[in-house]
Design an enzyme around this catalytic site. Structure first.
Site, PDB file in Angstrom:
ATOM      1  N   ALA A  11       0.839  -1.197   0.000  1.00  0.00           N
ATOM      2  CA  ALA A  11       0.000   0.000   0.000  1.00  0.00           C
ATOM      3  C   ALA A  11       0.872   1.244   0.000  1.00  0.00           C
ATOM      4  CB  ALA A  11      -0.920   0.012   1.217  1.00  0.00           C
ATOM      5  N   ASP A  12       0.304   2.308  -0.516  1.00  0.00           N
ATOM      6  CA  ASP A  12       0.959   3.608  -0.434  1.00  0.00           C
ATOM      7  C   ASP A  12      -0.109   4.658  -0.164  1.00  0.00           C
ATOM      8  OD1 ASP A  12       3.678   4.926  -0.811  1.00  0.00           O
ATOM      9  OD2 ASP A  12       2.382   6.227  -1.995  1.00  0.00           O
TER      10      ASP A  12
END
Length: 199
Positions: A77-78
């Site tokens: 995830a970012d």
């Protein structure tokens, strides 16, 4: 946070963020292993925030697979904050954090997270992107300097942590709260359900 009833899943969490680990634990999940990936996080010229965050989440998943290819799934995830088209990335520099917070002061901004679940055996990638809106109050110079002194802003998207002192500056949130912390839990759980990893 309680670790009661936490299930260890056959996934790699491709993230250096302790907040993502805590958020997964909140919904009863623990990864088999955690890998802090080292990727180039510089935005491409004129790259839109939603495109940027998706690209980085993908890059983290690919980098984690190159390091650890034996675990069946990779979760990456970012998260970024964006003021209009401007990406407010993580920083360790006080002056950059001050610019970010001055930009957010008294206005609304968006927080984007892209979540990737990669099946390392089939190469199949599933993804979700979530956008939340955050309304900041107008910060006085004293409030701003006091917050900068706390150093809570270090390594945080937008140079603030909604789950910390900065909660006192936030008038309203529209959308997923856990997204703003760093991992949208409903959408992450939906990805895991889609692969039969959780109920």
């Amino acid at each position: 946070m309680s670790t009661y009833n936490v299930t260890k899943l056959p996934i790699v969490l491709a993230s250096a963020s302790p907040r993502r680990l805590q958020l997964l634990e909140q919904i009863g999940i623990a990864p088999q292993t955690v890998i802090a990936t080292d990727i180039d996080e510089a935005p491409v010229k004129q790259e839109l925030p939603r495109v940027y965050v998706q690209r980085l989440a993908n890059a983290k998943a690919v980098a984690a697979q190159q390091i650890e290819g034996t675990v069946p799934f990779i979760l990456a995830a970012d998260t970024i904050a964006a003021a209009g088209r401007r990406i407010l990335n993580k920083t360790s520099e006080r002056q950059v954090a001050k610019k970010h917070l001055n930009l957010l002061s008294g206005r609304r901004h968006r927080v984007y997270t892209s979540v990737i679940l990669m099946n390392t055996q089939t190469g199949k990638i599933s993804s979700r992107q979530v956008c939340s809106m955050v309304q900041f109050s107008r910060l006085s110079e004293k409030q701003l300097e006091h917050y900068l002194d706390s150093e809570e802003w270090k390594d945080k998207a937008g140079s603030y942590a909604i789950q910390g002192i900065a909660a006192s500056f936030i008038q309203a949130v529209s959308g997923s709260y856990s997204n703003i912390v760093g991992l949208p839990l409903f959408e992450t759980a939906q990805l895991l359900r889609g692969h039969g990893l959780i109920l």
